[in-house]
Structures are given as structure tokens and as C-alpha cells.
Scaffold this active site. Sequence first.
Site, short mmCIF file in Angstrom:
data_model
loop_
_atom_site.label_atom_id
_atom_site.label_comp_id
_atom_site.label_asym_id
_atom_site.label_seq_id
_atom_site.Cartn_x
_atom_site.Cartn_y
_atom_site.Cartn_z
N GLU A 95 -12.91 -7.89 27.31
CA GLU A 95 -14.19 -8.19 26.91
C GLU A 95 -14.20 -9.02 25.67
OE1 GLU A 95 -13.94 -5.19 30.06
OE2 GLU A 95 -13.31 -5.14 27.94
N HIS A 164 -19.99 4.50 33.20
CA HIS A 164 -20.53 3.33 33.77
C HIS A 164 -22.16 3.51 33.75
CE1 HIS A 164 -16.50 3.86 35.43
NE2 HIS A 164 -16.35 2.62 35.69
#
Length: 375
Positions: A95, A164
Site C-alpha cells: 500500500e 476488514h
Amino acid sequence: MTDTVFTESDRTDGIAPDMADQDTAPASVAPAADGVVPMNMIQALNSALHVKMAEDPNVLSFGEDAGYFGGVFRVTDQLQQKHGLTRSFDAPISECGIVAAAIGMGAYGLRPVVEIQFADYIYPAYDQIVSEAAKMRYRSGGQFTSPIVVRSPYGGGIFGGQTHSQSPESLFTHIAGLKVVIPSNPYDAKGLLTAAIEDDDPVIFLEPKRLYNGPFDGWHQKPVSPWKAQASAQVPTGKYTVPIGKAAVVREGSDVTILCYGTMVWVSLAGAEHAGVDAEVIDLRTLVPLDIETIEASVKKTGRCVIVHEAPKTSGFGGELSALVQERCFYHLEAPIARVTGWDTPYPHAFEWEYFPGPERVATALKSVMSGGAR
């Protein structure tokens, strides 16, 4: 001193810009010649990307599994097949590297739209976003910009567990130089994403995955809550924008103002009905820049305010909203401001539905402020 933080130089007090000279319409609609079809939020976001990539060769999209596969939620579906390998491609599981590459591309003149697979994964890129993308314009005196969009699904509702399901929006609203956008419906999602891609400042674009496919999730085919969300909306197939920095009054009322965004717009609407209160529901749509004028006008009219968000209460964006309302509307308030939020805990997988603010909790807060008390 603040002139080069954002493209605009009309910011007043921190996150609240002067919106008085902006169009009050909720969106600039596509020309009548464009088709209008029902789309869910995934389809609307995908349409925005296709339209902008076809229009502007400088727009590109990339991320983990966001190229050939089309993303885990299919938001980038068919972008590579239609626009080519150099415009839509897969990135390594890094990321930090994804955002760093986007910043360099933006400084060069491109307009990258990157996907972080889940907002929970955005933390390794936080330094690049905060120290580089957000500061690019200011540290260069306006000579360089960072016209990037960082897209990411956020929030709970799909039984994703602790890694998540997080809602990290307040981590970005605190950073000068970032814009933060959170749509609540397919029409706004496409218009806001189009506007974000065209914006010359870095935009954190958080997508409520609980609303991606409407009121049903993609794995269990069961109602994700007792309230009814908008499964699809009539969305123009062509280009249109919804202005960044303009809230929408989605329900007019005279008794109390509800400030909310994303999934909580639908929860708030259901809560108002459940409480039987004439509540005015405001969908913020963008947290930075914040449409403080719409908020102020509503609270001064109703005299009461309830703030609803999914993230934990402590240091959540509701605290900032509460402070702004108190500063601007103190002498109009007839009851303490109430906040309905997630718990101050890590995301509790086994108690997902208890964690979410639901219509009953919103209704309780509404009844409390109507009686003059705090939650």
C-alpha cells in the site's frame, strides 16, 4: 498562510470553507441525451471510472487485484480490457508503494485513482498520504500538486471481522491538505468520484461496502439490517458531477437535525421514522471540505442536533461536528448535542449488529434530545 493548502483559498476556520458563493443544487446532471439506467453503487463507481478514463488519457487506475481481475468488489471491472494495460493494472501488495507511485504520477501531470483493497489496509500508506500527498501543494508554494484519488471500501456489514471492517475517516479529516468524501447512494457515488478525479487536491474516497449491493450482502444473501437502503438508483450513463463540499438535505424536518454520512444516512432515516420525530436528515457527503453553512442553518432552525456515525465515539468525526455546532449555534440549542456511534473497542466480529448504530439507538437519542436531555 493557508492559501496553498488547497486549490481554493476561501477556507475559513479549519475544515469549514465558505460555501456561500457555491451552487446550492445537489448535482449538475448529465445532458438529457445521456441514458439513465438503474445502478447499484458498484456499477455507479465503475461507470464513473470508465467515463473519466475514456475522456481523459491522464486518468489511470491501479491497485491490488484491481487490474485484470477488476477488484475484489468489481469496482474496476473491465477497465483493463477496455482501456489497456498501461491505464489499468495490478500492483504489488504494498500500500505504501501504491500511494507513493500515485503521488509521483500526480506530480508529473497524471491523475491516478488507486484502490486500497480495504480501508483497514491503508495504514502502511498513511505516512505517504499525510507527509507527501497532503503537503505537496503547501510545501512547494503551489508549484506542485497531488491530484490523486485514494479509493477504499470501508466500514462493516459483510462479516469481515476486525481487519476488514474499520472506519478510519477521522484519521484523514485531521490532516490539512486532504479532502475526504463518503457517498451514501449510487447517484452521489458516481458524481462525487467524477468530481474527485477532476479535483487538483488529493482525495480520500471511502466507499461504504455495506451499501455496495444495496440491502443484501454478496456472501450470505440475507438482509444486512432491518432498515431498507437504496439498492439502486437511476444514474446517468454519461458524465456528471456532484460538487465536493456540498451536503444534501435528504429529509426535511423542524424538530431536530441529524448529521450523518455513508451507511448511517439510511440508519438515520429509519431511526427518525421509528421515533416518530420530524427530523431533518443531512447527508454530509464530504467531511472535508465540510458544508458548515447547511449544518448551521438546519440546527438554528430545529434547535437540536443528533450526530450518527459508525466509527468509535472517542475522537471520531462526530466530536468535530459537535464542536462546530456548539460554536456556531449555542444560543439556538434547546438540548445537549447527542452522538450515536460505534463502540470504543476493536471491531467486534461476534457482536457486529450490536456494534452498529441502528434505528433503535438513533430513535432513543432523538427522543432524548426532544425531551431536553442528553444520551
